[in-house]
Design a protein around this motif. Structure first.
Motif, PDB file in Angstrom:
ATOM      1  N   THR A 167     -88.109  -3.004  19.139  1.00  0.00           N
ATOM      2  CA  THR A 167     -88.070  -4.194  18.292  1.00  0.00           C
ATOM      3  C   THR A 167     -88.991  -5.303  18.775  1.00  0.00           C
ATOM      4  O   THR A 167     -89.127  -6.324  18.092  1.00  0.00           O
ATOM      5  N   GLY A 204     -83.132  -5.944  14.326  1.00  0.00           N
ATOM      6  CA  GLY A 204     -82.225  -4.833  14.552  1.00  0.00           C
ATOM      7  C   GLY A 204     -81.877  -4.089  13.283  1.00  0.00           C
ATOM      8  O   GLY A 204     -81.928  -2.851  13.224  1.00  0.00           O
ATOM      9  N   ASP A 219     -82.893  -0.130  12.155  1.00  0.00           N
ATOM     10  CA  ASP A 219     -81.933   0.874  11.701  1.00  0.00           C
ATOM     11  C   ASP A 219     -82.314   1.422  10.332  1.00  0.00           C
ATOM     12  O   ASP A 219     -82.279   2.648  10.106  1.00  0.00           O
ATOM     13  N   GLY A 246     -77.061  -3.858  25.267  1.00  0.00           N
ATOM     14  CA  GLY A 246     -75.959  -3.055  24.757  1.00  0.00           C
ATOM     15  C   GLY A 246     -76.218  -2.439  23.402  1.00  0.00           C
ATOM     16  O   GLY A 246     -76.000  -1.237  23.193  1.00  0.00           O
ATOM     17  N   ALA A 247     -76.690  -3.242  22.453  1.00  0.00           N
ATOM     18  CA  ALA A 247     -76.935  -2.725  21.107  1.00  0.00           C
ATOM     19  C   ALA A 247     -78.034  -1.676  21.109  1.00  0.00           C
ATOM     20  O   ALA A 247     -77.965  -0.680  20.367  1.00  0.00           O
ATOM     21  N   ALA A 248     -79.059  -1.878  21.946  1.00  0.00           N
ATOM     22  CA  ALA A 248     -80.158  -0.917  22.015  1.00  0.00           C
ATOM     23  C   ALA A 248     -79.680   0.412  22.581  1.00  0.00           C
ATOM     24  O   ALA A 248     -80.052   1.488  22.084  1.00  0.00           O
ATOM     25  N   GLU A 254     -76.631   1.611  22.518  1.00  0.00           N
ATOM     26  CA  GLU A 254     -75.780   2.255  21.521  1.00  0.00           C
ATOM     27  C   GLU A 254     -76.621   2.901  20.420  1.00  0.00           C
ATOM     28  O   GLU A 254     -76.288   3.984  19.925  1.00  0.00           O
ATOM     29  N   ARG A 255     -77.713   2.247  20.037  1.00  0.00           N
ATOM     30  CA  ARG A 255     -78.584   2.816  19.011  1.00  0.00           C
ATOM     31  C   ARG A 255     -79.231   4.108  19.527  1.00  0.00           C
ATOM     32  O   ARG A 255     -79.374   5.081  18.777  1.00  0.00           O
ATOM     33  N   ARG A 279     -76.644   6.847  19.219  1.00  0.00           N
ATOM     34  CA  ARG A 279     -76.256   7.223  17.857  1.00  0.00           C
ATOM     35  C   ARG A 279     -77.400   7.798  17.042  1.00  0.00           C
ATOM     36  O   ARG A 279     -77.186   8.664  16.186  1.00  0.00           O
TER      37      ARG A 279
END
Length: 299
Positions: A119, A137, A141, A189-191, A193-194, A197
């Protein structure tokens, strides 16, 4: 351990544009396993956010070549090396335009494309791209959703909050099936998790010379990624990692080799590449660095 190197893209070496083909061919002949690009759009004079925790933008980013053109050229003149991007700033690009470009590169290479996405960090680059940085973000996605549809469905149709692809026939798919392996960057954290997933693997980073390589800096996040992947119903063992080794000075070259050797020995990483932006001023130096690193790392 696969060992790769960046193409001549940033800084003084970017002035040797006509030498790109020679570098790609010779790096492959010397034994490189992959060739990589990054994605910088501009070097802000008064940056809101500097690079790598600093207040400024490196001088090397004042001379930048287009990543898609470089990948295409390298793919056309090589036969074996993988052609990687670490990373393309996916939120800047319409997914349809991005899919067309990446599919073409994968086809030219015969299925050797390894696209990595992130990003970015520069508000000025987002301004120049005409994309709100606050949406990065969500746009990443949606871009992944649209790319995966483009590479698997026919007709292709996608509708999201930020991006849409009207129903369309797409008969040209990547050579690598079911699609090129997609890697994602980031430590937040969000990265992470991405990555767990959505991706086929993670893109960690180490800076030789700043710190000694700590295997736990890779193993810890990778363990979390695999745990989250399992919780999401995915096969944790199927996720890989490509380590970007990013020396800031020529004095850190010994640290580059040490990082590659220790990563192979002490982590699950089986692919690393060397960022040469701060190591070389011309293609001859770049090829000498390729040869030295490969010889030292492989014995």
């Amino acid at each position: 351990m696969k060992i790769g190197f960046t193409l001549p893209q940033f800084g003084p070496v970017a002035g040797d544009t006509g030498e790109l083909v020679r570098f790609a061919r010779e790096a492959e002949r010397l034994g490189a396993d992959s060739l990589w690009v990054g994605d910088r759009l501009l070097a802000a004079v008064n940056p809101t956010v500097g690079y790598g925790g600093r207040e400024t933008i490196p001088d090397a980013f004042r001379s930048v070549l287009d990543p898609f053109a470089l990948m295409s050229a390298a793919a056309a003149v090589t036969e074996r090396v993988e052609i990687g991007a670490n990373v393309l700033i996916a939120p800047w690009y319409s997914p349809a335009v991005l899919a067309r470009s990446l599919t073409t590169i994968d086809r030219i290479s015969g299925g050797r494309l390894v696209p990595g996405f992130g990003t970015g960090w520069s508000p000025e680059e987002y301004e120049a791209a005409g994309v709100p940085m606050s949406q990065r973000g969500g746009r990443l996605d949606e871009c992944l959703d649209a790319l995966f549809a483009w590479w698997s469905d026919n007709p292709v149709e996608y509708g999201g909050k930020y991006w849409s692809v009207p129903s369309t026939h797409v008969d040209v798919k990547p050579d690598r099936r079911p699609r090129p392996p997609v890697y994602l960057a980031g430590f937040a954290g969000a990265a992470v998790e991405r990555v767990a997933r959505r991706s086929d693997g993670w893109l960690p980073l180490h800076v030789p010379g700043a710190d000694e390589f700590d295997p736990e800096a890779v193993n810890g996040p990778m363990s979390r990624i695999r745990r989250l992947a399992g919780e999401a119903g995915r096969d944790p063992a199927a996720l890989g990692a490509v380590l970007r080794v990013y020396p800031m000075t020529t004095e850190a070259l010994d640290g580059v080799v040490d990082t590659v050797v220790r990563a192979e020995r002490d982590t699950d990483v089986d692919h690393a590449f060397v960022e040469m932006m701060n190591l070389v001023d011309n293609v001859d130096q770049a090829l000498d660095t390729v040869e030295r690193v490969l010889r030292a790392a492989r014995g």
